[in-house]
Write an enzyme that holds these catalytic residues in place. Sequence first.
Site, PDB file in Angstrom:
ATOM      1  N   ALA A  11       0.810  -1.221   0.000  1.00 53.76           N
ATOM      2  CA  ALA A  11       0.000   0.000   0.000  1.00 53.76           C
ATOM      3  C   ALA A  11       0.843   1.271   0.000  1.00 53.76           C
ATOM      4  O   ALA A  11       0.358   2.344  -0.328  1.00 53.76           O
ATOM      5  CB  ALA A  11      -0.931   0.005   1.211  1.00 53.76           C
ATOM      6  N   ARG A  16      10.222   8.244  -3.127  1.00 53.46           N
ATOM      7  CA  ARG A  16      11.540   8.443  -3.729  1.00 53.46           C
ATOM      8  C   ARG A  16      11.713   7.733  -5.072  1.00 53.46           C
ATOM      9  O   ARG A  16      12.644   8.019  -5.820  1.00 53.46           O
ATOM     10  CB  ARG A  16      12.635   7.969  -2.760  1.00 53.46           C
ATOM     11  CG  ARG A  16      12.941   9.009  -1.699  1.00 53.46           C
ATOM     12  CD  ARG A  16      14.067   8.554  -0.817  1.00 53.46           C
ATOM     13  NE  ARG A  16      13.648   7.495   0.090  1.00 53.46           N
ATOM     14  CZ  ARG A  16      14.484   6.646   0.690  1.00 53.46           C
ATOM     15  NH1 ARG A  16      15.777   6.732   0.454  1.00 53.46           N
ATOM     16  NH2 ARG A  16      14.024   5.722   1.509  1.00 53.46           N
ATOM     17  N   LYS A  23       5.021   2.288  -6.519  1.00 56.25           N
ATOM     18  CA  LYS A  23       6.400   1.791  -6.417  1.00 56.25           C
ATOM     19  C   LYS A  23       6.480   0.281  -6.618  1.00 56.25           C
ATOM     20  O   LYS A  23       7.385  -0.211  -7.298  1.00 56.25           O
ATOM     21  CB  LYS A  23       6.959   2.180  -5.053  1.00 56.25           C
ATOM     22  CG  LYS A  23       8.235   1.482  -4.665  1.00 56.25           C
ATOM     23  CD  LYS A  23       8.719   1.989  -3.322  1.00 56.25           C
ATOM     24  CE  LYS A  23       9.574   0.970  -2.628  1.00 56.25           C
ATOM     25  NZ  LYS A  23      10.075   1.465  -1.341  1.00 56.25           N
ATOM     26  N   GLU A 156      13.051  -0.453  15.796  1.00 54.38           N
ATOM     27  CA  GLU A 156      13.158   0.336  14.563  1.00 54.38           C
ATOM     28  C   GLU A 156      14.332   1.316  14.668  1.00 54.38           C
ATOM     29  O   GLU A 156      14.723   1.724  15.760  1.00 54.38           O
ATOM     30  CB  GLU A 156      11.861   1.108  14.320  1.00 54.38           C
ATOM     31  CG  GLU A 156      10.688   0.224  13.956  1.00 54.38           C
ATOM     32  CD  GLU A 156      10.950  -0.653  12.744  1.00 54.38           C
ATOM     33  OE1 GLU A 156      11.341  -0.129  11.687  1.00 54.38           O
ATOM     34  OE2 GLU A 156      10.781  -1.891  12.853  1.00 54.38           O
ATOM     35  N   ARG A 448       5.571  -4.397 -66.900  1.00 55.06           N
ATOM     36  CA  ARG A 448       6.266  -3.111 -66.812  1.00 55.06           C
ATOM     37  C   ARG A 448       6.309  -2.532 -68.201  1.00 55.06           C
ATOM     38  O   ARG A 448       6.146  -3.254 -69.202  1.00 55.06           O
ATOM     39  CB  ARG A 448       7.678  -3.307 -66.263  1.00 55.06           C
ATOM     40  CG  ARG A 448       8.553  -4.130 -67.171  1.00 55.06           C
ATOM     41  CD  ARG A 448       9.997  -4.148 -66.734  1.00 55.06           C
ATOM     42  NE  ARG A 448      10.812  -4.797 -67.742  1.00 55.06           N
ATOM     43  CZ  ARG A 448      11.658  -5.797 -67.502  1.00 55.06           C
ATOM     44  NH1 ARG A 448      11.810  -6.265 -66.280  1.00 55.06           N
ATOM     45  NH2 ARG A 448      12.356  -6.309 -68.468  1.00 55.06           N
TER      46      ARG A 448
HETATM   47  C1  UD1 Z   1       9.793  -2.169   7.687  1.00 55.86           C
HETATM   48  C2  UD1 Z   1       9.978  -2.700   9.126  1.00 55.86           C
HETATM   49  C3  UD1 Z   1      11.446  -2.815   9.443  1.00 55.86           C
HETATM   50  C4  UD1 Z   1      12.164  -3.667   8.422  1.00 55.86           C
HETATM   51  C5  UD1 Z   1      11.894  -3.143   7.020  1.00 55.86           C
HETATM   52  C6  UD1 Z   1      12.440  -4.085   5.992  1.00 55.86           C
HETATM   53  C7  UD1 Z   1       8.032  -1.843  10.302  1.00 55.86           C
HETATM   54  C8  UD1 Z   1       7.527  -0.869  11.286  1.00 55.86           C
HETATM   55  N1  UD1 Z   1       9.327  -1.801  10.028  1.00 55.86           N
HETATM   56  O1  UD1 Z   1      10.311  -0.855   7.706  1.00 55.86           O
HETATM   57  O2  UD1 Z   1      11.631  -3.378  10.737  1.00 55.86           O
HETATM   58  O3  UD1 Z   1      13.552  -3.695   8.677  1.00 55.86           O
HETATM   59  O4  UD1 Z   1      10.488  -3.010   6.778  1.00 55.86           O
HETATM   60  O5  UD1 Z   1      12.355  -3.520   4.719  1.00 55.86           O
HETATM   61  O6  UD1 Z   1       7.292  -2.655   9.831  1.00 55.86           O
HETATM   62  N2  UD1 Z   1       3.103  -0.653   3.780  1.00 55.86           N
HETATM   63  C9  UD1 Z   1       1.743  -0.713   3.690  1.00 55.86           C
HETATM   64  N3  UD1 Z   1       0.974   0.132   4.438  1.00 55.86           N
HETATM   65  C10 UD1 Z   1       1.525   1.028   5.295  1.00 55.86           C
HETATM   66  C11 UD1 Z   1       2.926   1.080   5.395  1.00 55.86           C
HETATM   67  C12 UD1 Z   1       3.680   0.228   4.634  1.00 55.86           C
HETATM   68  O7  UD1 Z   1       1.206  -1.513   2.921  1.00 55.86           O
HETATM   69  O8  UD1 Z   1       0.764   1.753   5.939  1.00 55.86           O
HETATM   70  C13 UD1 Z   1       3.911  -1.562   2.963  1.00 55.86           C
HETATM   71  C14 UD1 Z   1       4.812  -0.845   1.987  1.00 55.86           C
HETATM   72  O9  UD1 Z   1       4.201  -0.699   0.709  1.00 55.86           O
HETATM   73  C15 UD1 Z   1       6.012  -1.764   1.917  1.00 55.86           C
HETATM   74  C16 UD1 Z   1       6.018  -2.479   3.269  1.00 55.86           C
HETATM   75  O10 UD1 Z   1       4.739  -2.296   3.826  1.00 55.86           O
HETATM   76  O11 UD1 Z   1       5.867  -2.726   0.895  1.00 55.86           O
HETATM   77  C17 UD1 Z   1       7.074  -1.943   4.216  1.00 55.86           C
HETATM   78  O12 UD1 Z   1       6.802  -0.602   4.496  1.00 55.86           O
HETATM   79  P1  UD1 Z   1       7.945   0.463   4.692  1.00 55.86           P
HETATM   80  O13 UD1 Z   1       7.331   1.768   5.007  1.00 55.86           O
HETATM   81  O14 UD1 Z   1       8.894   0.424   3.559  1.00 55.86           O
HETATM   82  O15 UD1 Z   1       8.642  -0.100   6.025  1.00 55.86           O
HETATM   83  P2  UD1 Z   1      10.102   0.203   6.501  1.00 55.86           P
HETATM   84  O16 UD1 Z   1      10.160   1.543   7.089  1.00 55.86           O
HETATM   85  O17 UD1 Z   1      11.051  -0.087   5.411  1.00 55.86           O
HETATM   86 CA    CA Z   2      11.042  -0.176   3.052  1.00 54.11          CA
END
Ligand code: UD1
Ligand code: CA
Length: 461
Positions: A11, A16, A23, A156, A448
Amino acid sequence: MSLNCTVILAAGEGTRMKTLSSKVLTKVVFKSMLERTIDAALKSDVEDVCVVTGHKSEEVRKVLDDKYETVLQSELLGTGHAVMQARDFISRHADGNVLILNGDAPLMDVETVSGALKMHTESSNSATVISASIDNPFGYGRIVRDENGKFLRIVEQKHASEEEQKICEINSGAYWFKCGDLIAALDTLLSSPEKYAHGDKKVEYYLPEVLEILMEENKNVGAFTTDNPDVVLGANDRVQLLELNEIVRHKILNAQMLNGVSIPCTDGIIIGDDVVIGKDTEILPNTIIRGKTVIGENSVIGPNTVIDDSTIGNNTHLDNVKCNCATVCDNVTVGPFVNIRPNAVVSDSVHIGNFVEIKNSNIGNGSKVPHLSYIGDTDMGSKCNIGGGTITVNYDGKKKHRTTIGNDVFVGCNTKLVAPVKLGNHSYTAAGSTLTEDVPEDSLAIARSRQVIKVNWNKNK
Ligand code: UD1
Ligand code: CA
């Protein structure tokens, strides 16, 4: 029957990446990150897929093409909140396990997912997080263990102490949970302002905190450390996307080489996951092979060749060729600078030379189209020789018509075949003819104007 299911978190916005779409739909070697993630799950012990969509959900659903269940996360309140949206889906698999994957980590592989499931079931875990040790853990959640190596929690980046920030074992974002335990724990998951009294203002629910909740209930929780740290890699921007592309590209090329395909230099060679290539075939630089393409043995493909969804035979050489949705059989030579378009069937031992376009046509065994020709909507028999500059005039401005050429036909240079028209077996056409009428077998057609000589015309003018 397996009761296991998977929920893919897709979601997030991924600002970036600077994409007009989502993405998770950006591609790594011709396949979206999301589809690659789903593939990794399906190759392991998983029956049912649910994708959590949010940002650009319409586009994501379109790519998934109704093949998988989706749920909408209308407000992006974190990974824990994303999983809550799939509560009904997970409840339907209450006796099984659910694999949670990040939709933007496309290198996750079946060995890791299955290894983690093995540990998960053998240790009767409620939750098993997949971890990896990496050189630069900045930004990831860290795996905190006690002095005996027992898993304690995930912290985190922004909540990690100085000591915790030194930990190189990170959370991949992939987990196995017992479905029932996950559902119960989600009910008690606190948002970050509730949990961190003086910390975050933004309401977010962190999935990793579910592991702490389960441990507080004395349930087994473990971390499975993969020995292939690449599987955790994700791409946040296009530069990282290129890194993922390079990893996947070389993985596919290495697999082809280990199967007997020669690649003397990998420069510019990109081959899709599903492409099948026979032994002793050689792929030369700047060659892209995609889709459901199958290539036989002992052929040479490239340099500078692009093949999509085509079938290429044995002992065939394509040199500087574009070939899309077509069939090229055995012992054929094509190129350089040839465009083979959809529905072309080039039979055995044919030669197609430079600057030729073939579309929606059958070229019979042993025929030759050596130079500068357009052959469209044509059925050509065997052993024909098509002179340079021959054009099938297949379009009258309204409709396409077919040209039929028998066996052993000799078409003189620069002949225009105005379709519909038929050339009988063993017939000839004179160079420069524009044919509008059928030519009977064994006949010569001349269409031709005759040459006129005006003697001394220049002297007298
Ligand atoms: C998350 C983990 C972190 C881990 C990392 C690995 C959490 C709080 N942290 O961090 O421990 O090391 O992944 O990559 O989970 N997404 C949703 N809905 C939301 C938020 C995110 O569907 O509301 C999805 C994003 O599209 C993505 C995935 O969840 O595919 C991870 O979300 P992201 O925000 O990238 O988490 P990180 O901060 O990377
Ligand atoms: Ca991520």
